[in-house]
Write a protein that holds these residues in place. Structure first.
Motif, PDB file in Angstrom:
ATOM      1  N   TYR A   1     120.340   5.397 138.803  1.00 20.61           N
ATOM      2  CA  TYR A   1     119.556   4.614 139.750  1.00 20.61           C
ATOM      3  C   TYR A   1     118.814   3.499 139.010  1.00 20.61           C
ATOM      4  CZ  TYR A   1     116.134   3.336 143.254  1.00 20.61           C
ATOM      5  OH  TYR A   1     115.364   2.630 144.140  1.00 20.61           O
ATOM      6  N   GLY A   2     118.895   2.290 139.533  1.00 21.53           N
ATOM      7  CA  GLY A   2     118.168   1.169 138.960  1.00 21.53           C
ATOM      8  C   GLY A   2     118.828   0.504 137.762  1.00 21.53           C
ATOM      9  N   VAL A   3     120.047   0.902 137.440  1.00 19.58           N
ATOM     10  CA  VAL A   3     120.756   0.286 136.322  1.00 19.58           C
ATOM     11  C   VAL A   3     121.814  -0.663 136.878  1.00 19.58           C
ATOM     12  CG1 VAL A   3     122.260   0.740 134.340  1.00 19.58           C
ATOM     13  CG2 VAL A   3     120.379   2.286 134.836  1.00 19.58           C
ATOM     14  N   ASP A   4     121.730  -1.926 136.464  1.00 16.71           N
ATOM     15  CA  ASP A   4     122.663  -2.927 136.979  1.00 16.71           C
ATOM     16  C   ASP A   4     124.052  -2.810 136.365  1.00 16.71           C
ATOM     17  OD1 ASP A   4     120.704  -3.984 138.575  1.00 16.71           O
ATOM     18  OD2 ASP A   4     120.126  -5.534 137.156  1.00 16.71           O
ATOM     19  N   GLN A   5     124.107  -2.512 135.067  1.00 16.16           N
ATOM     20  CA  GLN A   5     125.384  -2.432 134.356  1.00 16.16           C
ATOM     21  C   GLN A   5     125.627  -0.988 133.915  1.00 16.16           C
ATOM     22  OE1 GLN A   5     127.457  -4.992 134.185  1.00 16.16           O
ATOM     23  NE2 GLN A   5     128.990  -3.774 133.167  1.00 16.16           N
ATOM     24  N   PRO A   6     126.409  -0.214 134.690  1.00 12.54           N
ATOM     25  CA  PRO A   6     126.650   1.177 134.300  1.00 12.54           C
ATOM     26  C   PRO A   6     127.436   1.274 132.996  1.00 12.54           C
ATOM     27  CG  PRO A   6     127.809   0.644 136.340  1.00 12.54           C
ATOM     28  CD  PRO A   6     127.089  -0.581 135.915  1.00 12.54           C
ATOM     29  N   GLU A   7     127.174   2.326 132.240  1.00 14.03           N
ATOM     30  CA  GLU A   7     127.876   2.568 130.979  1.00 14.03           C
ATOM     31  C   GLU A   7     129.230   3.197 131.288  1.00 14.03           C
ATOM     32  OE1 GLU A   7     127.035   5.297 127.067  1.00 14.03           O
ATOM     33  OE2 GLU A   7     125.317   4.557 128.189  1.00 14.03           O
ATOM     34  N   GLU A   8     130.271   2.721 130.599  1.00 10.70           N
ATOM     35  CA  GLU A   8     131.618   3.229 130.824  1.00 10.70           C
ATOM     36  C   GLU A   8     132.231   3.690 129.515  1.00 10.70           C
ATOM     37  OE1 GLU A   8     134.202   0.797 133.266  1.00 10.70           O
ATOM     38  OE2 GLU A   8     132.463  -0.262 134.043  1.00 10.70           O
ATOM     39  N   VAL A   9     133.191   4.606 129.623  1.00  7.52           N
ATOM     40  CA  VAL A   9     133.944   5.070 128.460  1.00  7.52           C
ATOM     41  C   VAL A   9     135.367   5.392 128.911  1.00  7.52           C
ATOM     42  CG1 VAL A   9     133.336   7.516 128.706  1.00  7.52           C
ATOM     43  CG2 VAL A   9     133.892   6.604 126.446  1.00  7.52           C
ATOM     44  N   CYS A  10     136.303   5.200 128.009  1.00  6.92           N
ATOM     45  CA  CYS A  10     137.706   5.531 128.256  1.00  6.92           C
ATOM     46  C   CYS A  10     138.084   6.671 127.314  1.00  6.92           C
ATOM     47  CB  CYS A  10     138.580   4.312 127.997  1.00  6.92           C
ATOM     48  SG  CYS A  10     140.343   4.643 128.136  1.00  6.92           S
ATOM     49  N   ILE A  11     138.598   7.751 127.866  1.00  6.62           N
ATOM     50  CA  ILE A  11     139.005   8.918 127.083  1.00  6.62           C
ATOM     51  C   ILE A  11     140.529   9.025 127.140  1.00  6.62           C
ATOM     52  CG2 ILE A  11     138.842  11.425 126.839  1.00  6.62           C
ATOM     53  CD1 ILE A  11     136.145  10.078 126.408  1.00  6.62           C
ATOM     54  N   LYS A  12     141.155   9.170 125.964  1.00  9.29           N
ATOM     55  CA  LYS A  12     142.604   9.370 125.901  1.00  9.29           C
ATOM     56  C   LYS A  12     142.883  10.742 125.301  1.00  9.29           C
ATOM     57  CE  LYS A  12     143.987   4.565 125.661  1.00  9.29           C
ATOM     58  NZ  LYS A  12     144.902   3.611 125.037  1.00  9.29           N
ATOM     59  N   VAL A  13     143.717  11.500 125.998  1.00  7.98           N
ATOM     60  CA  VAL A  13     144.122  12.827 125.540  1.00  7.98           C
ATOM     61  C   VAL A  13     145.640  12.788 125.378  1.00  7.98           C
ATOM     62  CG1 VAL A  13     144.067  15.292 126.017  1.00  7.98           C
ATOM     63  CG2 VAL A  13     142.219  13.844 126.864  1.00  7.98           C
ATOM     64  N   PHE A  14     146.100  12.928 124.133  1.00  7.00           N
ATOM     65  CA  PHE A  14     147.534  12.881 123.840  1.00  7.00           C
ATOM     66  C   PHE A  14     148.101  14.293 123.792  1.00  7.00           C
ATOM     67  CE2 PHE A  14     145.859   8.938 122.084  1.00  7.00           C
ATOM     68  CZ  PHE A  14     146.749   8.012 122.593  1.00  7.00           C
ATOM     69  N   SER A  15     149.339  14.424 124.265  1.00  6.73           N
ATOM     70  CA  SER A  15     149.989  15.727 124.317  1.00  6.73           C
ATOM     71  C   SER A  15     151.441  15.568 123.866  1.00  6.73           C
ATOM     72  CB  SER A  15     149.932  16.253 125.750  1.00  6.73           C
ATOM     73  OG  SER A  15     150.494  17.519 125.844  1.00  6.73           O
ATOM     74  N   PRO A  16     151.987  16.590 123.217  1.00  8.86           N
ATOM     75  CA  PRO A  16     153.388  16.486 122.808  1.00  8.86           C
ATOM     76  C   PRO A  16     154.313  16.443 124.026  1.00  8.86           C
ATOM     77  CG  PRO A  16     152.569  18.695 122.408  1.00  8.86           C
ATOM     78  CD  PRO A  16     151.401  17.863 122.841  1.00  8.86           C
ATOM     79  N   ARG A  17     155.441  15.800 123.880  1.00  8.33           N
ATOM     80  CA  ARG A  17     156.404  15.640 124.960  1.00  8.33           C
ATOM     81  C   ARG A  17     156.992  16.988 125.402  1.00  8.33           C
ATOM     82  NH1 ARG A  17     157.923  11.293 125.437  1.00  8.33           N
ATOM     83  NH2 ARG A  17     159.358  10.541 126.968  1.00  8.33           N
ATOM     84  N   LYS A  18     157.236  17.863 124.449  1.00  4.60           N
ATOM     85  CA  LYS A  18     157.786  19.177 124.762  1.00  4.60           C
ATOM     86  C   LYS A  18     156.637  20.079 125.216  1.00  4.60           C
ATOM     87  CE  LYS A  18     160.729  22.794 122.969  1.00  4.60           C
ATOM     88  NZ  LYS A  18     161.480  23.288 121.816  1.00  4.60           N
ATOM     89  N   ASN A  19     156.693  20.515 126.453  1.00 12.25           N
ATOM     90  CA  ASN A  19     155.670  21.359 127.065  1.00 12.25           C
ATOM     91  C   ASN A  19     154.273  20.711 127.004  1.00 12.25           C
ATOM     92  OD1 ASN A  19     154.603  23.549 128.403  1.00 12.25           O
ATOM     93  ND2 ASN A  19     154.346  24.752 126.546  1.00 12.25           N
ATOM     94  N   PRO A  20     154.102  19.528 127.618  1.00  9.28           N
ATOM     95  CA  PRO A  20     152.793  18.865 127.586  1.00  9.28           C
ATOM     96  C   PRO A  20     151.779  19.579 128.469  1.00  9.28           C
ATOM     97  CG  PRO A  20     154.313  17.632 128.958  1.00  9.28           C
ATOM     98  CD  PRO A  20     155.087  18.768 128.362  1.00  9.28           C
ATOM     99  N   ARG A  21     150.672  19.994 127.867  1.00  7.68           N
ATOM    100  CA  ARG A  21     149.636  20.728 128.585  1.00  7.68           C
ATOM    101  C   ARG A  21     148.274  20.154 128.228  1.00  7.68           C
ATOM    102  NH1 ARG A  21     152.138  24.774 130.894  1.00  7.68           N
ATOM    103  NH2 ARG A  21     150.304  25.826 131.651  1.00  7.68           N
ATOM    104  N   ILE A  22     147.497  19.854 129.257  1.00  7.41           N
ATOM    105  CA  ILE A  22     146.141  19.339 129.096  1.00  7.41           C
ATOM    106  C   ILE A  22     145.272  20.087 130.098  1.00  7.41           C
ATOM    107  CG2 ILE A  22     144.671  17.299 129.397  1.00  7.41           C
ATOM    108  CD1 ILE A  22     147.075  15.594 128.564  1.00  7.41           C
ATOM    109  N   PRO A  23     144.059  20.501 129.701  1.00  9.86           N
ATOM    110  CA  PRO A  23     143.184  21.166 130.670  1.00  9.86           C
ATOM    111  C   PRO A  23     142.793  20.213 131.806  1.00  9.86           C
ATOM    112  CG  PRO A  23     142.348  21.432 128.433  1.00  9.86           C
ATOM    113  CD  PRO A  23     143.468  20.450 128.376  1.00  9.86           C
ATOM    114  N   SER A  24     142.844  20.701 133.015  1.00 10.33           N
ATOM    115  CA  SER A  24     142.417  19.901 134.159  1.00 10.33           C
ATOM    116  C   SER A  24     140.896  19.796 134.170  1.00 10.33           C
ATOM    117  CB  SER A  24     142.874  20.561 135.457  1.00 10.33           C
ATOM    118  OG  SER A  24     142.351  19.865 136.571  1.00 10.33           O
TER     119      SER A  24
END
Length: 158
Positions: free
Chosen positions: A76-99
């Motif tokens: 509340y009251g912040v004109d420019q919200p802080e942002e971040v980009c998260i990248k999670v890499f997974s192997p091609r064979k059986n790619p699994r990432i927690p939801s």
């Protein structure tokens, strides 16, 4: 160059890798799949209360698959919200990432689309099933090594 969030994560002993900043100055971090769920909860508590988008892509034919999360810290009251980009890499064979459905509910259809198009399995997602392709479809259409079937079924529009 380490950003503000990366420095905070290092200070608290959270393992990650800084990938620098994008063209808009948004910090990009790489998180291991096994650490992603706990770091997601920590980021939510830290104030990243809005998941702007989630997408996935194939890094290279035969290479890794990436799941990308754009998070925003809205206050509340912040004109420019802080942002971040998260990248999670997974192997091609059986790619699994927690939801992260249980952290940000808005990721529901986005993780399902990434599953449908690239075959990334999101562990603990409540409804992980195809969303765009028919359930009987074989393969993952957005993978760079996907071989397109040489036939197309034309259906009557009724």
């Amino acid at each position: 160059m380490q950003g503000r969030l990366s420095a905070w994560l290092v200070k608290h002993g959270l393992i990650h890798r800084s990938l620098g900043f994008d063209y808009q100055g948004i910090e990009t971090l790489q998180i291991k799949p096994e650490d992603w769920h706990s770091i997601a909860v920590i980021l939510y508590i830290y104030g990243y209360n809005y998941l702007r988008s989630q997408c996935a892509y194939d890094v290279a034919p035969g290479g890794l698959l990436a799941s990308v999360y754009h998070l925003t810290r809205i206050e509340y009251g912040v004109d420019q919200p802080e942002e971040v980009c998260i990248k999670v890499f997974s192997p091609r064979k059986n790619p699994r990432i927690p939801s992260v459905f249980w952290v940000w509910k808005s990721v529901d259809f986005q993780e399902r689309e990434s599953f449908d198009m690239l075959g990334i399995s999101y562990d603990n997602h409540p409804r992980l099933k195809r969303i765009l392709m028919p359930e009987s479809w074989i393969g993952w259409p957005l993978r760079k090594d996907y071989i397109v079937p040489n036939f197309y079924e034309i259906q009557d529009a009724h």
